[in-house]
Design an enzyme around this catalytic site. Structure first.
Site, PDB file in Angstrom:
ATOM      1  N   ASN A  78       5.767  37.776  21.873  1.00 21.90           N
ATOM      2  CA  ASN A  78       4.330  37.925  22.076  1.00 21.90           C
ATOM      3  C   ASN A  78       3.871  37.204  23.337  1.00 21.90           C
ATOM      4  OD1 ASN A  78       4.084  39.387  19.710  1.00 21.90           O
ATOM      5  ND2 ASN A  78       3.209  37.721  18.522  1.00 21.90           N
ATOM      6  N   ARG A 405       4.794  56.360  20.971  1.00 23.36           N
ATOM      7  CA  ARG A 405       6.060  55.616  20.929  1.00 23.36           C
ATOM      8  C   ARG A 405       6.881  56.193  19.784  1.00 23.36           C
ATOM      9  NH1 ARG A 405       4.852  50.741  23.811  1.00 23.36           N
ATOM     10  NH2 ARG A 405       2.679  50.095  23.562  1.00 23.36           N
ATOM     11  N   ARG A 435       2.997  51.310  27.268  1.00 23.70           N
ATOM     12  CA  ARG A 435       3.498  50.126  27.950  1.00 23.70           C
ATOM     13  C   ARG A 435       4.841  49.666  27.395  1.00 23.70           C
ATOM     14  NH1 ARG A 435      -0.932  46.066  27.853  1.00 23.70           N
ATOM     15  NH2 ARG A 435      -1.651  47.002  29.802  1.00 23.70           N
ATOM     16  N   HIS A 465      -3.548  58.243  22.991  1.00 15.25           N
ATOM     17  CA  HIS A 465      -3.105  57.244  22.021  1.00 15.25           C
ATOM     18  C   HIS A 465      -3.270  57.724  20.582  1.00 15.25           C
ATOM     19  CE1 HIS A 465      -3.457  53.204  19.910  1.00 15.25           C
ATOM     20  NE2 HIS A 465      -2.321  53.069  20.575  1.00 15.25           N
ATOM     21  N   TYR A 498       5.436  48.081  10.110  1.00  8.49           N
ATOM     22  CA  TYR A 498       4.015  48.139  10.437  1.00  8.49           C
ATOM     23  C   TYR A 498       3.243  48.702   9.253  1.00  8.49           C
ATOM     24  CZ  TYR A 498       4.790  47.403  15.476  1.00  8.49           C
ATOM     25  OH  TYR A 498       5.113  46.890  16.692  1.00  8.49           O
ATOM     26  N   ARG A 594      -6.490  41.526  12.817  1.00  7.39           N
ATOM     27  CA  ARG A 594      -5.170  40.908  12.964  1.00  7.39           C
ATOM     28  C   ARG A 594      -5.094  40.035  14.201  1.00  7.39           C
ATOM     29  NH1 ARG A 594      -0.655  42.494  15.890  1.00  7.39           N
ATOM     30  NH2 ARG A 594      -1.559  44.533  16.260  1.00  7.39           N
ATOM     31  N   HIS A 622      -1.634  46.956  10.956  1.00  8.32           N
ATOM     32  CA  HIS A 622      -1.833  47.806  12.127  1.00  8.32           C
ATOM     33  C   HIS A 622      -2.884  48.891  11.929  1.00  8.32           C
ATOM     34  CE1 HIS A 622      -0.372  50.806  15.250  1.00  8.32           C
ATOM     35  NE2 HIS A 622      -0.462  49.693  15.951  1.00  8.32           N
TER      36      HIS A 622
END
Length: 714
Positions: A78, A405, A435, A465, A498, A594, A622
């Site tokens: 992170n 992703r 990213r 997205h 997740y 979160r 998430h």
């Protein structure tokens, strides 16, 4: 689930904004909020507090030991990304003269000062936790992380053989002298700074040896004993520099700006532009230098000068550096030191049609809407099965899907290729600018194109997205659309870690909206109006603010009103100000966040009616949920959008209004547990401090237990 709950296709919620007169804040109401010029917490400092909560999980002695080790590794990853993106961006804006004051009132230089101070404290805290508590605790359980001097003779001989046979052939020592300039140091690589001396001339030289990332970070010695790879290399440097005296060996690590900047003149050139930028990323300027605290002043000065790093960007830490490698230790097969085993199960609505054959998702979706909650509900037997079944079904005419992703061996990619090769129309919206996944996404985009899929890259200037999949099927009563809208990526691997929500539905209104949106993404259609969706950048912020205002109208009219939001981040000032207005009007507001939260709860006169909580645990929370009491006719939205500028202004995001009471009841069940005062969570104070309440109820464990009970009952 109660049998009294109305099935999803039998009832639809009221229109969300149909109460008259609508609430429109006047100048006086707006001024009552805007007079609090310090009402926003700084987003960068709030993120650091999030990573501090991750570190607090590593410090939590009530957690299984190897899970604490995992959280140490996550903390490192992170923080690496924070420096590569957020700190790099701040430095870039300062250098370019674009240093404007943030919504928090802080200038970028002030934020950077706070970042250096806070990250240094957190990094030192992590290093001491690892050395002084985690390593001894591991040793108590027979897992030993040792340094070279702790090895016995047999282990040293074992390492010597391994170095000779496997490591030495890979190493490339790079000397620095008039004929050899200072080598390029790649971002996040672990390196040895070596000071050597020629015994014949007495002259000293600097050399750099990169620790190869292809080997295990902690070398297994057998019997669950491990030694850092850099220790093994450091003890055998004479083989790399024969005839030279080894004077000093120090470990160091550089973090670079690795955020991408791609100019999109047109989508046709996007692949080529991105590939060029990926090469440029490797040479981004340094933003942090980590060194072991034992480094000599002379070697440190050389590194600072050659890398162009300032003193305040240097982090002196106890070794070993780069604790991302602790993931390998956390993976050790010692199940008694981990969370109890958990296996996702097939959603009960899908299990109703399950037999010896695989789940029939189409049959189940025709009966009921299916609200999935991963990882408790299996991704493999729901979303993955949905796409695989569509690919194999001769009645399916077309599949349309967004991909942001996905995993390297994705069965969803394989299913889409199978569908295209079977003659089905397959449209895939691939976001290649996700990213740090850009290279993988380029590979998958080309693989899909070669198989005959229609691959497009969304809208110029916007990241796609949203998480959408639509299957068009020819059935006896006509064409039917099956739609999946989710909060998480189509990634079978992360779906096990997740927490995410997803809706599979045959609702015609939702299907019509999703069809229009796919046309917008693949063609020249520009329909910005949808009945059951909120779509950024056009309508997510506006729609949510209007819904918040509507709750104020309900409250002022004496009708039930309450706002519950769940998100990864809440930063957008317009949304936050609308929530402040609701609080001032007396509407209770509960946020489950979160990560970053720029809203200040509990400020007298501004936000007394707002509560902000954060839950962290074995799964990464998430999902995004927006739930409104709506005067007694509750509505809830789920989707991909966080309350951040990039999501609301620079991405294609989708929120879907959940159809039917059954889905709403499931959302309420989860939120009721999350906001229960007895639930273990961090609570946000008005000054930006997060305090853990250590409640006896754990949200994720409670949901796991609920899943077990449901499985036993069915």
């Amino acid at each position: 689930m109660s049998a009294e709950i109305v099935e999803s296709h039998d009832a639809a919620p009221e229109e969300p904004f149909d109460v008259e007169p609508p609430y429109v804040p006047d100048d006086e109401a707006l001024a009552a909020v805007e007079k609090y010029d310090d009402r926003f917490l700084d987003r960068e400092l709030s993120w650091l507090r999030f990573n501090q909560r991750v570190l607090e999980l590593a410090e939590d002695r009530d957690l299984p030991l190897l899970e604490r080790v995992r959280f140490l590794a996550i903390f490192t990853s992170n923080l690496d990304e924070f420096f590569m993106v957020r700190v790099a961006g701040l430095k870039r804006r300062i250098a370019a003269g674009l240093a404007v004051r943030a919504a928090s009132g802080l200038m970028p230089r002030d934020v950077l000062h706070h970042i250096w101070t806070t990250t240094r404290e957190l990094s030192e805290r992590q290093a001491h936790l690892f050395r002084d508590e985690i390593v001894p605790a591991l040793g108590d359980h027979g897992i030993e992380l040792v340094r070279w001097d702790d090895l016995d003779r047999e282990e040293q001989k074992q390492c010597k053989r391994m170095f000779k046979d496997r490591i030495f052939p890979v190493l490339t020592p790079l000397a620095v002298d008039p004929a050899h300039p200072f080598p390029y140091i790649s971002g996040l690589s672990l390196n040895l700074a070596v000071l050597i001396r020629n015994p014949k001339t007495g002259k000293e030289h600097f050399a750099r040896v990169k620790v190869p990332p292809i080997f295990s970070r902690f070398v297994p010695l057998g019997n669950e004993r491990f030694v850092p790879l850099e220790d093994v290399i450091g003890e055998h440097l004479r083989r790399l520099f024969p005839g030279m005296d080894i004077l000093e060996v120090h470990t160091f690590r550089v973090t670079r700006n690795e955020d991408l900047e791609v100019e999109e003149d047109d989508a046709e050139n996007l692949l080529a532009a991105l590939e060029k930028e990926l090469l440029r990323r490797r040479f981004g300027p340094p933003v942090r230098l980590e060194v072991e605290e034992s480094i000599s002043p002379g070697v440190l000065e050389l590194l600072k000068e050659e890398l162009g790093v300032r003193e305040d960007e240097v982090f002196h830490l106890p070794g070993p550096l780069d604790l991302r490698g602790l993931h390998g230790i956390a993976d050790i097969a010692r199940e008694e030191l981990k969370y109890p085993a958990f296996v996702p199960t097939t959603h009960y609505r899908l299990a109703e049609v399950e037999s010896a054959a695989p789940v029939d998702v189409f049959k189940a979706a025709r009966r009921h809407d299916v609200l999935l909650h991963h990882p408790y509900d299996s991704f493999a037997t729901s979303v993955q099965r949905f796409i695989e079944q569509a690919a194999a079904d001769p009645h399916v005419l077309a599949i349309k899907q967004t991909l942001y992703r996905t995993s390297g061996d994705s069965p969803i990619i394989d299913a889409l290729i199978d569908a295209a090769e079977a003659g089905k129309q397959v449209l895939v919206i691939v976001e290649i600018k996700a990213r740090f996944d850009e290279q993988a996404n380029i590979r998958w985009a080309r693989k899909l194109e070669q198989a005959g899929c229609h691959v497009v890259y969304g809208l110029v200037g916007l990241k796609t997205h949203c998480k959408l999949a639509m299957v068009v099927r020819d059935e006896p009563d006509g064409i039917r659309r099956y739609t999946h809208i989710g909060t998480g990526n189509y990634n079978p691997k992360t779906s096990r870690m997740y927490e995410d929500l997803g809706l599979i539905t045959t609702d015609e209104r939702i299907g019509e909206d999703v069809a229009h949106l796919f046309n917008n993404l693949s063609g020249w259609s520009r329909n910005a109006s949808y009945d059951e969706l909120l779509v950024a950048p056009d309508s997510v912020r506006l729609g949510l603010v209007e819904q918040i205002h509507q709750e104020i109208s309900h409250h002022l009219a004496g009708r039930p009103a309450r706002i519950r939001l769940k998100a990864n981040s809440v930063v957008d000032e317009a949304v936050i100000d609308a929530l402040y207005l609701a609080s001032q009007a007396g509407v209770p507001v509960q946020l489950l966040v979160r990560g970053i939260c720029s809203l200040r709860p509990g400020v007298p006169g501004l936000s007394e009616n707002i509560e902000v909580r954060s839950v962290l645990g074995r799964f990464l929370e998430h999902s995004r949920v927006f739930r409104f009491e709506n005067g007694g006719e509750p509505v809830a939205w789920i989707g991909s959008a966080d309350m951040m500028h990039r999501n609301l202004d620079r991405r294609v995001e989708v929120l879907v209004r959940l159809p039917g009471e059954e889905s709403l009841a499931e959302i309420d069940r989860v939120l009721d547990i999350a906001f229960d005062p007895e639930t273990d969570a961090w609570l946000l104070d008005s000054d930006g401090t997060w305090t853990r309440n250590h409640g006896p109820v754990h949200l994720q464990e409670k949901l796991i237990e609920g899943q077990r009970r449901r499985r036993q009952s069915t």
